[in-house]
Design a protein around this motif. Sequence first.
Motif, short mmCIF file in Angstrom:
data_model
loop_
_atom_site.label_atom_id
_atom_site.label_comp_id
_atom_site.label_asym_id
_atom_site.label_seq_id
_atom_site.Cartn_x
_atom_site.Cartn_y
_atom_site.Cartn_z
N GLY A 35 0.82 -1.21 0.00
CA GLY A 35 0.00 0.00 0.00
C GLY A 35 0.85 1.26 0.00
N PRO A 36 0.37 2.34 0.66
CA PRO A 36 1.09 3.61 0.67
C PRO A 36 2.47 3.52 1.32
N ILE A 37 2.70 2.48 2.12
CA ILE A 37 4.00 2.33 2.79
C ILE A 37 5.14 2.22 1.78
N ALA A 38 4.85 1.62 0.63
CA ALA A 38 5.88 1.42 -0.39
C ALA A 38 6.51 2.73 -0.82
N ASP A 39 5.70 3.79 -0.89
CA ASP A 39 6.22 5.10 -1.29
C ASP A 39 6.92 5.80 -0.13
N ARG A 40 6.51 5.49 1.08
CA ARG A 40 7.10 6.16 2.25
C ARG A 40 8.40 5.48 2.69
N LEU A 41 8.57 4.21 2.30
CA LEU A 41 9.80 3.47 2.61
C LEU A 41 10.39 2.94 1.30
N PRO A 42 10.87 3.85 0.46
CA PRO A 42 11.31 3.44 -0.89
C PRO A 42 12.48 2.47 -0.92
N ALA A 43 13.36 2.52 0.08
CA ALA A 43 14.54 1.65 0.05
C ALA A 43 14.16 0.19 0.31
N ILE A 44 13.47 -0.05 1.40
CA ILE A 44 13.13 -1.42 1.73
C ILE A 44 12.03 -1.97 0.82
N PHE A 272 23.20 9.22 5.71
CA PHE A 272 22.30 8.45 4.85
C PHE A 272 20.87 8.56 5.37
N VAL A 273 20.71 8.44 6.69
CA VAL A 273 19.38 8.54 7.29
C VAL A 273 18.84 9.96 7.18
N ASP A 274 19.70 10.95 7.49
CA ASP A 274 19.26 12.35 7.47
C ASP A 274 18.90 12.82 6.06
N SER A 275 19.52 12.22 5.06
CA SER A 275 19.25 12.63 3.68
C SER A 275 17.89 12.16 3.19
N GLY A 276 17.26 11.27 3.97
CA GLY A 276 15.95 10.76 3.56
C GLY A 276 16.03 9.48 2.77
N CYS A 277 17.27 8.98 2.52
CA CYS A 277 17.41 7.72 1.78
C CYS A 277 16.87 6.55 2.59
N SER A 278 16.92 6.71 3.92
CA SER A 278 16.37 5.68 4.79
C SER A 278 15.25 6.31 5.60
N SER A 279 14.00 6.01 5.24
CA SER A 279 12.85 6.66 5.86
C SER A 279 12.67 6.22 7.30
N ALA A 280 12.20 7.14 8.13
CA ALA A 280 11.93 6.83 9.52
C ALA A 280 10.70 5.94 9.62
N TYR A 281 10.76 4.99 10.54
CA TYR A 281 9.65 4.08 10.75
C TYR A 281 8.74 4.67 11.82
N SER A 282 7.91 5.63 11.41
CA SER A 282 7.08 6.39 12.34
C SER A 282 5.83 5.61 12.74
N PRO A 283 5.16 6.03 13.84
CA PRO A 283 3.92 5.37 14.26
C PRO A 283 2.86 5.37 13.17
N SER A 284 2.81 6.45 12.36
CA SER A 284 1.81 6.50 11.30
C SER A 284 2.04 5.40 10.26
N ILE A 285 3.33 5.11 9.99
CA ILE A 285 3.65 4.03 9.06
C ILE A 285 3.23 2.69 9.64
N MET A 286 3.43 2.53 10.93
CA MET A 286 3.02 1.28 11.57
C MET A 286 1.51 1.11 11.53
N SER A 287 0.78 2.20 11.72
CA SER A 287 -0.68 2.13 11.64
C SER A 287 -1.11 1.76 10.23
N GLU A 288 -0.43 2.35 9.26
CA GLU A 288 -0.74 2.05 7.86
C GLU A 288 -0.45 0.58 7.57
#
Length: 345
Positions: A35-44, A272-288
């Motif tokens: 679902g929408p997670i794919a766009d929010r976590l593009p690397a994994i 790498f993380v700060d650049s946005g290449c590795s998206s944060a695993y936020s609570p909203s992503i977990m809910s999604e």
Amino acid sequence: MEKQMSFKKRESTTDKALSHEEQLAKIYEVRKMMGPIADRLPAICSEDSISRYLRARNWNTKKAGKMLKETIKWRSEFKPEKIQWVSNAPEDIAQEAETGKMYRANYYDKFGRTVLILRPGFQNTNAVNKQIMYLVYCMENAILNMSSDQEQMAWLIDFQQWNTSSISLKATRETAKILQNHYPERLGIGILYNPPKVFESFWTMVKPFLEPKTHKKVKFVYSDNPQSKKVMEDLFNMDKLESAFGGRSSGGFDYEAYGQRMREDDKKMSSFVDSGCSSAYSPSIMSELQRSELSSDQCSEASDEGGCSSCDKTASSNLEVANEKVQGQPHDSKDVANGNTKVAV
């Protein structure tokens, strides 16, 4: 950590039955499950990453999707990208590395793969949670240092000083769980260097519970065997390979120098993380993620290909039996005299 690469068809024997188009279709099917997670976590959720999960589950999309979701949940809780060499916090793992029980070599193999060296006989701590944290740190660091066209690593396992007391069933279980479930298809080859006979017995008992494609990656190598020497020469530049593995390099593990390398890599990871290449695993992503849970990928689908949690429990049970049998065996006098050792991976 995941790096984004353009997807290339893998040519293992398992995958040859599928065309490039068929592989892509399955990748897109799993991506759609996210679902929408794919766009929010593009690397994994990249094509290459999803491909690894599919290969680990023999291209069963439902089980690959379930496996990927479980990894996303695990990463949100474990936060591997936050582990650092020295941070004056619980994530500080520098002490774990003092004896050089596991570290990344400063060279690659001839296939361009990152090399991790493991020396389980040099275990220096008792807390399994910190040992696992260091394992994850090493995996993330190895991935960080992979070349852009490589996704696998080589493991060199040195059995110096190892004996049966080095086996920790809890640590073995946790190690297997982490590597199988959250780092699929990362192992390119595993070299067991001079394993003692008692470990060969352990391996014989455990091997039936591993995927054939996994145990085929493992090679037993002995320093007094000419054929084994050729295996090492085919894989490594002997001028760079440590003498402990039959190479010509006199270099070894230097804790201070290695710590400096890791601190530099920690900066790279943070960038790498700060650049946005590795998206944060936020609570909203977990809910999604929870909203997109599949209802049809239960492990009770015994007719499907690939692994499941009940299979993992069976393997774990048999691992315990194997461990008890090995613990009950006497040391081979030749092995003790030679200082040969083992690893539990």
